[in-house]
Design a protein around this motif. Structure first.
Motif, PDB file in Angstrom:
ATOM      1  N   ARG A  35      44.554  38.941  44.828  1.00 49.69           N
ATOM      2  CA  ARG A  35      43.460  40.027  45.680  1.00 49.69           C
ATOM      3  C   ARG A  35      42.332  41.080  44.104  1.00 49.69           C
ATOM      4  NH1 ARG A  35      46.180  39.374  49.878  1.00 49.69           N
ATOM      5  NH2 ARG A  35      46.785  42.173  49.514  1.00 49.69           N
ATOM      6  N   ASN A  36      44.235  40.982  43.875  1.00 51.53           N
ATOM      7  CA  ASN A  36      43.835  42.428  42.144  1.00 51.53           C
ATOM      8  C   ASN A  36      42.651  41.381  40.875  1.00 51.53           C
ATOM      9  OD1 ASN A  36      43.958  44.991  43.949  1.00 51.53           O
ATOM     10  ND2 ASN A  36      47.238  44.024  43.125  1.00 51.53           N
ATOM     11  N   LEU A  39      39.426  41.533  42.250  1.00 53.49           N
ATOM     12  CA  LEU A  39      38.344  42.867  42.279  1.00 53.49           C
ATOM     13  C   LEU A  39      38.345  43.235  40.292  1.00 53.49           C
ATOM     14  CD1 LEU A  39      40.386  44.736  45.134  1.00 53.49           C
ATOM     15  CD2 LEU A  39      38.108  43.965  45.004  1.00 53.49           C
ATOM     16  N   GLY A  44      33.389  42.184  45.095  1.00 56.06           N
ATOM     17  CA  GLY A  44      33.817  42.955  46.035  1.00 56.06           C
ATOM     18  C   GLY A  44      33.555  42.016  47.384  1.00 56.06           C
ATOM     19  N   TYR A  51      35.638  36.941  48.741  1.00 55.61           N
ATOM     20  CA  TYR A  51      35.067  37.804  47.763  1.00 55.61           C
ATOM     21  C   TYR A  51      33.582  37.489  47.239  1.00 55.61           C
ATOM     22  CZ  TYR A  51      39.218  40.713  48.314  1.00 55.61           C
ATOM     23  OH  TYR A  51      40.600  41.467  48.492  1.00 55.61           O
TER      24      TYR A  51
END
Length: 88
Positions: A35-36, A39, A44, A51
């Motif tokens: 997830r990081n 990002l 987004g 995302y």
């Protein structure tokens, strides 16, 4: 000098959808790292496991597709969908 407008059929949305296991500590760590990664690369969060990012064309999408593929977690399911801005 006026910049040309981009056609809504040329702009591409990339949607990254995933279902990753988070039972074990290492699984939670991998899921968080993934997830990081998204990002940090300008995606987004729409929902916790969906995302999106807007691209100027198909070539840019292909570059990020390879980057995502190279950073996949060891387990779980990740799907990538690309659609035009007009379809979105």
């Amino acid at each position: 000098m006026e910049l040309p407008l981009l056609n809504r059929y040329e702009l591409m949305w990339m949607l990254v959808l995933f279902d990753l296991p988070v039972v074990e500590k290492y699984e939670r760590k991998e899921a968080t790292q993934f997830r990081n990664f998204l990002l940090d690369n300008g995606f987004g969060m729409i929902q916790y496991s969906i995302y999106t990012k807007l691209f100027s064309g198909k070539d840019a999408c292909e570059k990020y597709y390879k980057m995502i593929k190279d950073n996949l977690p060891s387990e779980g399911k990740v799907d990538i969908i690309t659609i035009t801005d007009k379809q979105y």
